[in-house]
Motif scaffolding. Structure first.
Motif, PDB file in Angstrom:
ATOM      1  N   ILE A 101     -10.566  -3.549  14.081  1.00 40.33           N
ATOM      2  CA  ILE A 101     -11.081  -4.115  12.936  1.00 40.33           C
ATOM      3  C   ILE A 101     -11.734  -5.355  13.162  1.00 40.33           C
ATOM      4  O   ILE A 101     -12.912  -5.743  12.545  1.00 40.33           O
ATOM      5  N   ALA A 102     -11.318  -6.489  13.977  1.00 48.35           N
ATOM      6  CA  ALA A 102     -11.987  -7.548  14.213  1.00 48.35           C
ATOM      7  C   ALA A 102     -13.362  -7.137  14.831  1.00 48.35           C
ATOM      8  O   ALA A 102     -14.342  -7.844  14.737  1.00 48.35           O
ATOM      9  N   ARG A 103     -13.310  -6.350  15.917  1.00 49.66           N
ATOM     10  CA  ARG A 103     -14.545  -5.912  16.607  1.00 49.66           C
ATOM     11  C   ARG A 103     -15.601  -5.230  15.596  1.00 49.66           C
ATOM     12  O   ARG A 103     -16.746  -5.589  15.714  1.00 49.66           O
ATOM     13  N   ALA A 104     -15.226  -4.410  14.759  1.00 46.69           N
ATOM     14  CA  ALA A 104     -15.996  -3.986  13.584  1.00 46.69           C
ATOM     15  C   ALA A 104     -16.354  -5.055  12.747  1.00 46.69           C
ATOM     16  O   ALA A 104     -17.906  -5.202  12.442  1.00 46.69           O
ATOM     17  N   LEU A 105     -15.834  -6.311  12.364  1.00 45.74           N
ATOM     18  CA  LEU A 105     -16.275  -7.280  11.521  1.00 45.74           C
ATOM     19  C   LEU A 105     -17.269  -8.312  12.365  1.00 45.74           C
ATOM     20  O   LEU A 105     -17.917  -8.881  11.815  1.00 45.74           O
ATOM     21  N   ALA A 106     -17.007  -8.601  13.808  1.00 50.24           N
ATOM     22  CA  ALA A 106     -17.780  -9.420  14.521  1.00 50.24           C
ATOM     23  C   ALA A 106     -19.344  -9.290  14.347  1.00 50.24           C
ATOM     24  O   ALA A 106     -19.786 -10.500  14.473  1.00 50.24           O
ATOM     25  N   LYS A 107     -19.514  -8.259  14.060  1.00 50.55           N
ATOM     26  CA  LYS A 107     -21.075  -7.996  14.356  1.00 50.55           C
ATOM     27  C   LYS A 107     -21.771  -8.137  12.988  1.00 50.55           C
ATOM     28  O   LYS A 107     -22.836  -8.052  12.657  1.00 50.55           O
ATOM     29  N   SER A 108     -20.981  -8.870  11.840  1.00 49.40           N
ATOM     30  CA  SER A 108     -21.185  -8.917  10.495  1.00 49.40           C
ATOM     31  C   SER A 108     -22.025  -7.752  10.063  1.00 49.40           C
ATOM     32  O   SER A 108     -23.206  -7.683   9.750  1.00 49.40           O
ATOM     33  N   PRO A 109     -21.493  -6.471   9.863  1.00 51.60           N
ATOM     34  CA  PRO A 109     -22.143  -5.565   9.360  1.00 51.60           C
ATOM     35  C   PRO A 109     -22.565  -5.348   7.741  1.00 51.60           C
ATOM     36  O   PRO A 109     -21.747  -6.126   7.132  1.00 51.60           O
ATOM     37  N   LYS A 110     -23.442  -4.535   7.333  1.00 52.65           N
ATOM     38  CA  LYS A 110     -23.529  -4.380   5.781  1.00 52.65           C
ATOM     39  C   LYS A 110     -22.491  -3.442   5.336  1.00 52.65           C
ATOM     40  O   LYS A 110     -22.326  -3.329   4.122  1.00 52.65           O
ATOM     41  N   ILE A 111     -22.227  -2.311   6.122  1.00 56.57           N
ATOM     42  CA  ILE A 111     -21.052  -1.376   5.562  1.00 56.57           C
ATOM     43  C   ILE A 111     -19.837  -1.461   6.737  1.00 56.57           C
ATOM     44  O   ILE A 111     -20.063  -1.430   7.833  1.00 56.57           O
ATOM     45  N   VAL A 112     -18.752  -1.383   6.107  1.00 54.67           N
ATOM     46  CA  VAL A 112     -17.609  -1.307   6.953  1.00 54.67           C
ATOM     47  C   VAL A 112     -16.667  -0.038   6.657  1.00 54.67           C
ATOM     48  O   VAL A 112     -16.495   0.261   5.240  1.00 54.67           O
ATOM     49  N   VAL A 113     -16.505   0.799   7.610  1.00 52.84           N
ATOM     50  CA  VAL A 113     -15.745   1.910   7.476  1.00 52.84           C
ATOM     51  C   VAL A 113     -14.391   2.001   8.108  1.00 52.84           C
ATOM     52  O   VAL A 113     -14.411   1.899   9.160  1.00 52.84           O
ATOM     53  N   LEU A 114     -13.342   1.819   7.417  1.00 46.00           N
ATOM     54  CA  LEU A 114     -11.960   1.875   7.827  1.00 46.00           C
ATOM     55  C   LEU A 114     -11.485   3.240   7.744  1.00 46.00           C
ATOM     56  O   LEU A 114     -11.093   3.564   6.506  1.00 46.00           O
ATOM     57  N   ASP A 115     -11.404   4.070   8.601  1.00 43.66           N
ATOM     58  CA  ASP A 115     -10.779   5.375   8.524  1.00 43.66           C
ATOM     59  C   ASP A 115      -9.234   5.444   8.903  1.00 43.66           C
ATOM     60  O   ASP A 115      -9.048   5.829  10.030  1.00 43.66           O
ATOM     61  N   ASP A 116      -8.416   5.235   7.889  1.00 43.98           N
ATOM     62  CA  ASP A 116      -6.821   5.244   8.014  1.00 43.98           C
ATOM     63  C   ASP A 116      -6.286   4.391   9.255  1.00 43.98           C
ATOM     64  O   ASP A 116      -5.707   5.003  10.043  1.00 43.98           O
ATOM     65  N   CYS A 117      -7.045   3.290   9.439  1.00 43.27           N
ATOM     66  CA  CYS A 117      -6.924   2.702  10.645  1.00 43.27           C
ATOM     67  C   CYS A 117      -5.741   1.612  10.258  1.00 43.27           C
ATOM     68  O   CYS A 117      -5.636   0.535  11.289  1.00 43.27           O
ATOM     69  N   LEU A 118      -4.892   1.466   9.287  1.00 44.81           N
ATOM     70  CA  LEU A 118      -3.812   0.632   9.039  1.00 44.81           C
ATOM     71  C   LEU A 118      -2.823   1.300   9.078  1.00 44.81           C
ATOM     72  O   LEU A 118      -1.595   0.492   8.709  1.00 44.81           O
ATOM     73  N   SER A 119      -2.482   2.468   9.570  1.00 47.03           N
ATOM     74  CA  SER A 119      -1.196   3.184   9.434  1.00 47.03           C
ATOM     75  C   SER A 119      -0.329   2.801  10.286  1.00 47.03           C
ATOM     76  O   SER A 119       1.225   2.746  10.084  1.00 47.03           O
ATOM     77  N   ALA A 120      -0.437   1.733  11.263  1.00 47.26           N
ATOM     78  CA  ALA A 120       0.563   1.249  12.417  1.00 47.26           C
ATOM     79  C   ALA A 120       1.058  -0.116  12.055  1.00 47.26           C
ATOM     80  O   ALA A 120       1.714  -0.917  12.597  1.00 47.26           O
ATOM     81  N   VAL A 121       0.392  -0.370  10.762  1.00 48.76           N
ATOM     82  CA  VAL A 121       1.037  -1.895  10.328  1.00 48.76           C
ATOM     83  C   VAL A 121       1.879  -1.957   8.985  1.00 48.76           C
ATOM     84  O   VAL A 121       1.770  -1.035   8.454  1.00 48.76           O
ATOM     85  N   ASP A 122       2.813  -2.871   8.862  1.00 41.89           N
ATOM     86  CA  ASP A 122       3.674  -2.706   7.844  1.00 41.89           C
ATOM     87  C   ASP A 122       2.711  -3.228   6.458  1.00 41.89           C
ATOM     88  O   ASP A 122       1.909  -3.675   6.551  1.00 41.89           O
ATOM     89  N   THR A 123       3.396  -2.971   5.424  1.00 37.69           N
ATOM     90  CA  THR A 123       2.796  -2.959   4.131  1.00 37.69           C
ATOM     91  C   THR A 123       2.265  -4.475   3.916  1.00 37.69           C
ATOM     92  O   THR A 123       1.245  -4.999   3.150  1.00 37.69           O
ATOM     93  N   ARG A 124       3.271  -5.652   4.469  1.00 37.02           N
ATOM     94  CA  ARG A 124       2.949  -6.732   4.290  1.00 37.02           C
ATOM     95  C   ARG A 124       1.692  -7.380   4.834  1.00 37.02           C
ATOM     96  O   ARG A 124       0.905  -8.026   4.330  1.00 37.02           O
ATOM     97  N   THR A 125       1.771  -7.115   6.127  1.00 34.43           N
ATOM     98  CA  THR A 125       0.450  -7.255   7.109  1.00 34.43           C
ATOM     99  C   THR A 125      -0.728  -6.563   6.426  1.00 34.43           C
ATOM    100  O   THR A 125      -1.815  -7.243   6.600  1.00 34.43           O
ATOM    101  N   GLU A 126      -0.695  -5.450   6.153  1.00 36.60           N
ATOM    102  CA  GLU A 126      -1.741  -4.510   5.522  1.00 36.60           C
ATOM    103  C   GLU A 126      -2.299  -5.403   4.419  1.00 36.60           C
ATOM    104  O   GLU A 126      -3.504  -5.543   4.379  1.00 36.60           O
ATOM    105  N   ASP A 127      -1.547  -5.883   3.465  1.00 40.07           N
ATOM    106  CA  ASP A 127      -1.941  -6.591   2.273  1.00 40.07           C
ATOM    107  C   ASP A 127      -2.473  -8.033   2.531  1.00 40.07           C
ATOM    108  O   ASP A 127      -3.492  -8.205   2.044  1.00 40.07           O
ATOM    109  N   ARG A 128      -1.976  -8.617   3.791  1.00 36.35           N
ATOM    110  CA  ARG A 128      -3.016  -9.864   4.310  1.00 36.35           C
ATOM    111  C   ARG A 128      -4.166  -9.434   4.762  1.00 36.35           C
ATOM    112  O   ARG A 128      -5.213  -9.995   4.627  1.00 36.35           O
TER     113      ARG A 128
END
Length: 204
Positions: free
Chosen positions: A112-139
Motif C-alpha cells: 500500500i505504501a508503494r502505491a501511495l508513494a508515487k502520488s497517484p490520482k486513482i488508488v485501487v486496493l483489491d482486497d489487500c487488507l485481509s491479513a490485518v486486524d480490524t483495528r489496524t485496518e481502521d487506522r
C-alpha cells in the motif's frame, strides 16, 4: 471483483461497454501513462529481494530529491512506520525473496505504501487488507481518508468494515452490480448488503 481492477488498468479489455476516467474512455490514454496515474495493490502483494525503502520507492525516480521523504510519508499513511522501526536496519533492511521476513499484514502495508508513494490520482486496493486486524485496518483507512482528498480511492473488499469510510458502495454478486448507494441507504434496503453486514458484525 478483481476483474474491475484489471479493466481500469487496461490489463483486460471489456467485451462490451467502456471504462471512463473523468468522462474520457481509457482507450484514449497511453497504457503506460494510464498506469502511472494509478496506484494498484493486488490481493497477493509481491515484494522484491531489495531493501524496504527500495520496495516502497519502486515507482519513484532515483533522481527524485524527495524520494526518501516520500517513502517515509507513504509508510506512515499505510500504518507501516511502526513495523519498519522494529526491523534491524529500519528502511534499509533487506527483504528475503517475496518479502519472506515480513508477516502477511506487513507485506500488504508495504505494498500500500508503494502505491501511495508515487502520488497517484486513482488508488485501487483489491482486497489487500485481509491479513490485518480490524483495528489496524481502521487506522489505515482513516489515514487514507485524510490523504485521499483530490483522488479517487476504489476499495475492493469482502469485509463490510473495509468499506466503512467509503462515500458510495457497489455490491457485486455473480459478476453483476446488484445494489449501490450510500452506507445508510444500503442498510435500510433488504438484500445482500444488509444481510452481509449483520452477519459480519455478529461474528465480530
Amino acid at each position: 471483483k478483481s476483474t474491475v481492477a484489471t479493466l481500469i488498468l487496461r490489463m483486460t479489455t471489456p467485451s462490451s461497454g467502456e471504462v471512463l476516467i473523468d468522462g474520457t474512455p481509457i482507450t484514449g490514454f497511453v497504457p503506460h501513462a494510464l498506469r502511472e496515474m494509478i496506484g494498484y495493490v493486488p490481493q497477493d502483494s509481491f515484494l522484491f529481494s531489495e531493501t524496504v525503502k527500495d520496495n516502497i520507492a519502486l515507482g519513484l525516480s532515483d533522481d527524485d530529491a524527495a524520494r526518501d521523504a516520500r517513502v517515509e510519508e507513504a509508510a506512515e499513511n499505510a500504518a507501516f512506520t511502526g513495523e519498519v522501526a522494529e526491523l534491524p536496519k529500519q528502511f534499509d533492511t533487506m527483504l528475503g525473496e517475496r518479502g519472506v521476513n515480513l508477516s502477511g499484514g506487513q507485506k500488504q502495508r508495504a505494498a500500500i505504501a508503494r502505491a501511495l508513494a508515487k502520488s497517484p490520482k486513482i488508488v485501487v486496493l483489491d482486497d489487500c487488507l485481509s491479513a490485518v486486524d480490524t483495528r489496524t485496518e481502521d487506522r489505515i483507512l482513516s489515514r487514507l481518508k485524510e490523504v485521499s482528498k483530490g483522488l479517487t480511492l476504489l476499495l475492493i473488499a469482502q469485509r463490510v468494515s473495509t468499506v466503512s469510510h467509503a462515500d458510495r458502495r457497489l455490491v457485486l454478486a455473480r459478476g453483476r452490480i446488484v445494489q449501490q448507494g450510500t452506507p445508510d441507504e444500503l442498510r435500510e434496503q433488504p438484500g445482500l448488503y444488509a444481510d452481509m453486514a449483520r452477519r459480519q458484525e455478529l461474528a465480530e
